[in-house]
Scaffold this motif. Structure first.
Motif, PDB file in Angstrom:
ATOM      1  N   PHE A 392       0.835  -1.202   0.000  1.00 47.21           N
ATOM      2  CA  PHE A 392       0.000   0.000   0.000  1.00 47.21           C
ATOM      3  C   PHE A 392       0.870   1.254   0.000  1.00 47.21           C
ATOM      4  O   PHE A 392       0.586   2.229  -0.713  1.00 47.21           O
ATOM      5  N   LEU A 393       1.944   1.267   0.793  1.00 49.72           N
ATOM      6  CA  LEU A 393       2.820   2.439   0.836  1.00 49.72           C
ATOM      7  C   LEU A 393       3.492   2.669  -0.512  1.00 49.72           C
ATOM      8  O   LEU A 393       3.656   3.814  -0.953  1.00 49.72           O
ATOM      9  N   ALA A 394       3.898   1.592  -1.168  1.00 52.50           N
ATOM     10  CA  ALA A 394       4.535   1.721  -2.488  1.00 52.50           C
ATOM     11  C   ALA A 394       3.569   2.346  -3.484  1.00 52.50           C
ATOM     12  O   ALA A 394       3.939   3.234  -4.272  1.00 52.50           O
ATOM     13  N   PHE A 395       2.307   1.894  -3.459  1.00 50.15           N
ATOM     14  CA  PHE A 395       1.313   2.489  -4.355  1.00 50.15           C
ATOM     15  C   PHE A 395       1.045   3.942  -3.981  1.00 50.15           C
ATOM     16  O   PHE A 395       0.985   4.836  -4.844  1.00 50.15           O
ATOM     17  N   ALA A 396       0.878   4.205  -2.681  1.00 49.25           N
ATOM     18  CA  ALA A 396       0.503   5.546  -2.230  1.00 49.25           C
ATOM     19  C   ALA A 396       1.541   6.592  -2.601  1.00 49.25           C
ATOM     20  O   ALA A 396       1.215   7.770  -2.778  1.00 49.25           O
ATOM     21  N   ARG A 397       2.807   6.178  -2.722  1.00 52.26           N
ATOM     22  CA  ARG A 397       3.880   7.117  -3.063  1.00 52.26           C
ATOM     23  C   ARG A 397       4.170   7.155  -4.560  1.00 52.26           C
ATOM     24  O   ARG A 397       4.995   7.955  -5.013  1.00 52.26           O
ATOM     25  N   SER A 398       3.518   6.306  -5.316  1.00 56.42           N
ATOM     26  CA  SER A 398       3.822   6.182  -6.740  1.00 56.42           C
ATOM     27  C   SER A 398       3.083   7.233  -7.564  1.00 56.42           C
ATOM     28  O   SER A 398       2.092   7.816  -7.110  1.00 56.42           O
ATOM     29  N   PRO A 399       3.518   7.483  -8.808  1.00 56.50           N
ATOM     30  CA  PRO A 399       2.808   8.425  -9.684  1.00 56.50           C
ATOM     31  C   PRO A 399       1.375   8.010  -9.975  1.00 56.50           C
ATOM     32  O   PRO A 399       0.531   8.848 -10.317  1.00 56.50           O
ATOM     33  N   ALA A 400       1.073   6.705  -9.842  1.00 51.09           N
ATOM     34  CA  ALA A 400      -0.286   6.229 -10.109  1.00 51.09           C
ATOM     35  C   ALA A 400      -1.278   6.756  -9.080  1.00 51.09           C
ATOM     36  O   ALA A 400      -2.476   6.836  -9.350  1.00 51.09           O
ATOM     37  N   ALA A 401      -0.786   7.107  -7.880  1.00 49.46           N
ATOM     38  CA  ALA A 401      -1.665   7.607  -6.823  1.00 49.46           C
ATOM     39  C   ALA A 401      -1.742   9.126  -6.930  1.00 49.46           C
ATOM     40  O   ALA A 401      -0.859   9.838  -6.456  1.00 49.46           O
ATOM     41  N   THR A 402      -2.775   9.622  -7.566  1.00 48.71           N
ATOM     42  CA  THR A 402      -2.910  11.074  -7.742  1.00 48.71           C
ATOM     43  C   THR A 402      -3.473  11.756  -6.498  1.00 48.71           C
ATOM     44  O   THR A 402      -3.294  12.962  -6.335  1.00 48.71           O
ATOM     45  N   TRP A 403      -4.160  11.009  -5.651  1.00 44.09           N
ATOM     46  CA  TRP A 403      -4.800  11.547  -4.454  1.00 44.09           C
ATOM     47  C   TRP A 403      -5.542  12.839  -4.784  1.00 44.09           C
ATOM     48  O   TRP A 403      -5.298  13.899  -4.207  1.00 44.09           O
ATOM     49  N   ALA A 404      -6.483  12.700  -5.720  1.00 40.29           N
ATOM     50  CA  ALA A 404      -7.235  13.869  -6.193  1.00 40.29           C
ATOM     51  C   ALA A 404      -7.951  14.585  -5.055  1.00 40.29           C
ATOM     52  O   ALA A 404      -8.059  15.804  -5.042  1.00 40.29           O
ATOM     53  N   GLY A 405      -8.445  13.816  -4.089  1.00 38.33           N
ATOM     54  CA  GLY A 405      -9.122  14.412  -2.926  1.00 38.33           C
ATOM     55  C   GLY A 405      -8.207  14.596  -1.746  1.00 38.33           C
ATOM     56  O   GLY A 405      -8.668  14.889  -0.637  1.00 38.33           O
ATOM     57  N   ASN A 406      -6.912  14.389  -1.956  1.00 39.24           N
ATOM     58  CA  ASN A 406      -5.894  14.572  -0.916  1.00 39.24           C
ATOM     59  C   ASN A 406      -6.208  13.731   0.326  1.00 39.24           C
ATOM     60  O   ASN A 406      -6.468  12.549   0.208  1.00 39.24           O
ATOM     61  N   PHE A 407      -6.203  14.352   1.517  1.00 40.15           N
ATOM     62  CA  PHE A 407      -6.353  13.570   2.741  1.00 40.15           C
ATOM     63  C   PHE A 407      -7.755  13.000   2.895  1.00 40.15           C
ATOM     64  O   PHE A 407      -7.939  12.030   3.636  1.00 40.15           O
ATOM     65  N   ARG A 408      -8.731  13.557   2.205  1.00 42.26           N
ATOM     66  CA  ARG A 408     -10.067  12.962   2.258  1.00 42.26           C
ATOM     67  C   ARG A 408     -10.051  11.585   1.590  1.00 42.26           C
ATOM     68  O   ARG A 408     -10.619  10.622   2.104  1.00 42.26           O
ATOM     69  N   ASP A 409      -9.407  11.509   0.431  1.00 39.01           N
ATOM     70  CA  ASP A 409      -9.282  10.209  -0.230  1.00 39.01           C
ATOM     71  C   ASP A 409      -8.458   9.245   0.609  1.00 39.01           C
ATOM     72  O   ASP A 409      -8.788   8.067   0.747  1.00 39.01           O
ATOM     73  N   PHE A 410      -7.365   9.738   1.174  1.00 41.14           N
ATOM     74  CA  PHE A 410      -6.458   8.886   1.954  1.00 41.14           C
ATOM     75  C   PHE A 410      -7.167   8.338   3.193  1.00 41.14           C
ATOM     76  O   PHE A 410      -7.111   7.147   3.492  1.00 41.14           O
ATOM     77  N   SER A 411      -7.837   9.215   3.918  1.00 36.36           N
ATOM     78  CA  SER A 411      -8.551   8.796   5.126  1.00 36.36           C
ATOM     79  C   SER A 411      -9.649   7.787   4.793  1.00 36.36           C
ATOM     80  O   SER A 411      -9.839   6.795   5.509  1.00 36.36           O
ATOM     81  N   ALA A 412     -10.376   8.048   3.704  1.00 36.24           N
ATOM     82  CA  ALA A 412     -11.451   7.139   3.309  1.00 36.24           C
ATOM     83  C   ALA A 412     -10.895   5.759   2.939  1.00 36.24           C
ATOM     84  O   ALA A 412     -11.495   4.727   3.267  1.00 36.24           O
ATOM     85  N   ALA A 413      -9.740   5.734   2.278  1.00 35.57           N
ATOM     86  CA  ALA A 413      -9.131   4.463   1.894  1.00 35.57           C
ATOM     87  C   ALA A 413      -8.763   3.643   3.128  1.00 35.57           C
ATOM     88  O   ALA A 413      -9.024   2.427   3.183  1.00 35.57           O
ATOM     89  N   ILE A 414      -8.166   4.276   4.123  1.00 31.05           N
ATOM     90  CA  ILE A 414      -7.792   3.555   5.348  1.00 31.05           C
ATOM     91  C   ILE A 414      -9.033   3.073   6.078  1.00 31.05           C
ATOM     92  O   ILE A 414      -9.081   1.945   6.578  1.00 31.05           O
ATOM     93  N   GLU A 415     -10.062   3.909   6.121  1.00 30.01           N
ATOM     94  CA  GLU A 415     -11.288   3.505   6.821  1.00 30.01           C
ATOM     95  C   GLU A 415     -11.947   2.306   6.144  1.00 30.01           C
ATOM     96  O   GLU A 415     -12.430   1.396   6.824  1.00 30.01           O
TER      97      GLU A 415
END
Length: 527
Positions: A392-415
């Protein structure tokens, strides 16, 4: 040496050599030579000139190399702060300080008010000097000894113990603003450090910029908590998203109204600015405010006064302002939708919060933080297995992870992963499922042919009943909606040309009503 005659401690008399006299005894130290003693004293019939006469005579005996210079001043009541400070300030500004001389301020004599004023004038550099404090001989010492003296440098960084305490307090403040997250991104850490310094030193407006989901609201709340904990504010935090305020409702919500001020105003309303009196007002998406509201807000910031709707009497509110925006307010000024004078007023301290993808070093500490938040909410501690965490960390730091919603997307993914974790362990299968979901979520929406797109939404029969002219307009509206994050964002895009000319700019409501003509909703289009 600059000091004030002590009416009690410096008094003379037949047994004066048996007592400790601070002004005289500070000149009796063999390893501390005072070249010139600038002695301040109250003049007049009830003054202390007679004490100065005796000190001068005794000084010639114990320290003939010290020249005494008399400086009569009018203190008035020595316990009245205003008169004492004014008299000492007049002396400081009238005295000709030389660059090649070293000045000390003797703060042992005089009333407590005098000592405080000398301290403040030295701290503010009105008196370009260091402080000196003297003490009488200690137990076991002869009364004929001159006692002790200590020079106090107001540069607290020179005191190791104080400096370490100050550094520890600042580190605690920074950790508080970051919610205890051990962030590693140098730029972000420097940003938080600057915010901490501003919050504790100023009540000027703060402008937080950054994309949606970058943490502006969360940071504003932490700023408030820090300011309250350090007694910078006494009131409450009042939050409002300006995108929800339109027309009379905006004026009423912000500034309040009197009964009958407009249709539907059945009672008096105090307003959010008054609710924030003594505290902090957080205006998120401040660029969404109308021009009239912006004008009133500007005056409220500058004068702490505003006029509620329907009222003839102004209201006062002493609030600190934090504003948030995800748009370029300078572009908004250029387009005429934001006031240049308001931007100039709130642009004193502007902080640009970076997007999550710009902080790859902070992905892992934020992952741990989100897991802790989940544990606090659910009372269940969830962890990753080693392989799943690494993937998950490798993906989250990769160019494929745009995190368009920033921490909202990140928090939702963990939840989502924590909710579905069997045995409170997130495994590879869950990570793969979540990664695939995020990739689909961020994939750009492909434009479909006009006819196919509308037919999929309305059905062939309903589409056939719509004129070609209306069909072309509807197709453009639907395309913009599919590419927008929200109904408001789509409305801003579609009505950009006309919105600046309208008094009320509820773009979301305008778009909602347009879609309703075709029995469509934003959710239908996004779905």
């Amino acid at each position: 040496m600059i000091g004030l005659v002590g009416a009690q401690l410096d008094r003379g008399g037949r047994k004066r050599w048996e007592r400790w006299r601070p002004t005289l005894d500070l000149c009796r130290h063999e390893d501390f030579i005072v070249d010139r003693l600038e002695l301040l004293f109250t003049a007049g019939p009830r003054g202390h000139a007679h004490i100065v006469d005796e000190l001068e005579a005794d000084l010639a005996v114990v320290s003939p190399e010290t020249a005494l210079v008399r400086n009569p001043i009018e203190l008035g009541d020595p316990w009245d702060f205003e008169s004492v400070y004014a008299a000492l300030l007049d002396f400081a500004r009238g005295y000709r300080f030389a660059e090649d001389e070293d000045y000390l301020i003797h703060i042992t004599t005089g009333t407590h008010v005098v000592q405080i004023c000398l301290f403040l004038l030295t701290e503010s550099r009105e008196l370009p000097a260091r402080l000196l404090q003297t003490s009488p001989p200690g137990p076991g010492q002869s009364r004929s000894e001159p006692g002790t003296l200590r020079i106090i440098d107001l540069d607290l960084s020179k005191y190791d113990q104080l400096a370490s305490r100050s550094a520890a307090r600042q580190a605690a403040d920074l950790s508080f603003l970051k919610q205890g997250i051990e962030t590693r991104n140098p730029g972000f850490n420097a940003l938080i450090e600057r915010i901490e310094r501003v919050v504790l030193a100023s009540r000027a407006p703060i402008l937080l910029c950054g994309p949606t989901g970058s943490g502006k609201t969360r940071l504003a709340r932490r700023i408030y908590e820090l300011a309250r904990e350090r007694r910078q504010v006494r009131g409450r935090l009042v939050e409002v998203n300006c995108a929800t305020l339109r027309g009379d409702g905006a004026m009423s919500a912000l500034f309040g109204h009197e009964k009958g001020a407009f249709t539907g105003a059945v009672g008096k309303r105090p307003g959010l600015l008054l609710a924030a009196d003594g505290g902090i007002l957080f205006l998120d998406e401040i660029g969404e405010l109308g021009l009239d509201e912006q004008a009133m807000l500007l005056r409220a910031i500058e004068d702490r006064r505003f006029l509620p709707m329907g009222s003839e009497r102004e209201t006062e509110s002493d609030f600190a302002l934090i504003a948030g925006t995800n748009v370029d307010l300078r572009e908004a000024v250029a387009s005429g939708s934001f006031r240049a004078d308001l931007l100039a007023r709130i642009d004193l301290w502007t902080f640009e919060l970076p997007a999550l993808r710009q902080r790859p070093e902070d992905i892992e500490p934020n992952l741990d933080y989100e897991l802790e938040r989940w544990a606090a909410r659910s009372h269940l501690r969830v962890t990753f297995n080693k392989e799943a965490r690494a993937k998950f960390l490798a993906f989250a730091r990769s160019p494929a992870a745009t995190w368009a919603g920033n921490f909202r997307d990140f928090s939702a993914a963990i939840e989502r992963m924590a909710t579905l974790a069997d045995g409170a362990r997130i495994d590879l299968a869950l990570v793969d499922e979540e990664v695939a979901r995020l990739v689909r979520q961020w994939r750009p929406v492909a434009r479909r042919p006009e006819g196919e797109l509308l037919e999929a939404l309305l059905g062939a029969e309903a589409l056939a009943e719509i004129d070609r002219f209306d069909r072309a307009q509807l197709a453009e509206v639907v395309s913009v909606c599919r590419e927008s994050e929200s109904l408001s964002a789509a409305g801003r895009e579609l009505f950009a040309a006309s919105r600046a000319r309208r008094r009320s700019r509820n773009d979301a409501d305008r778009l909602r009503k347009y879609l309703a003509r075709f029995e469509l909703s934003f959710a239908d289009i996004k779905g």
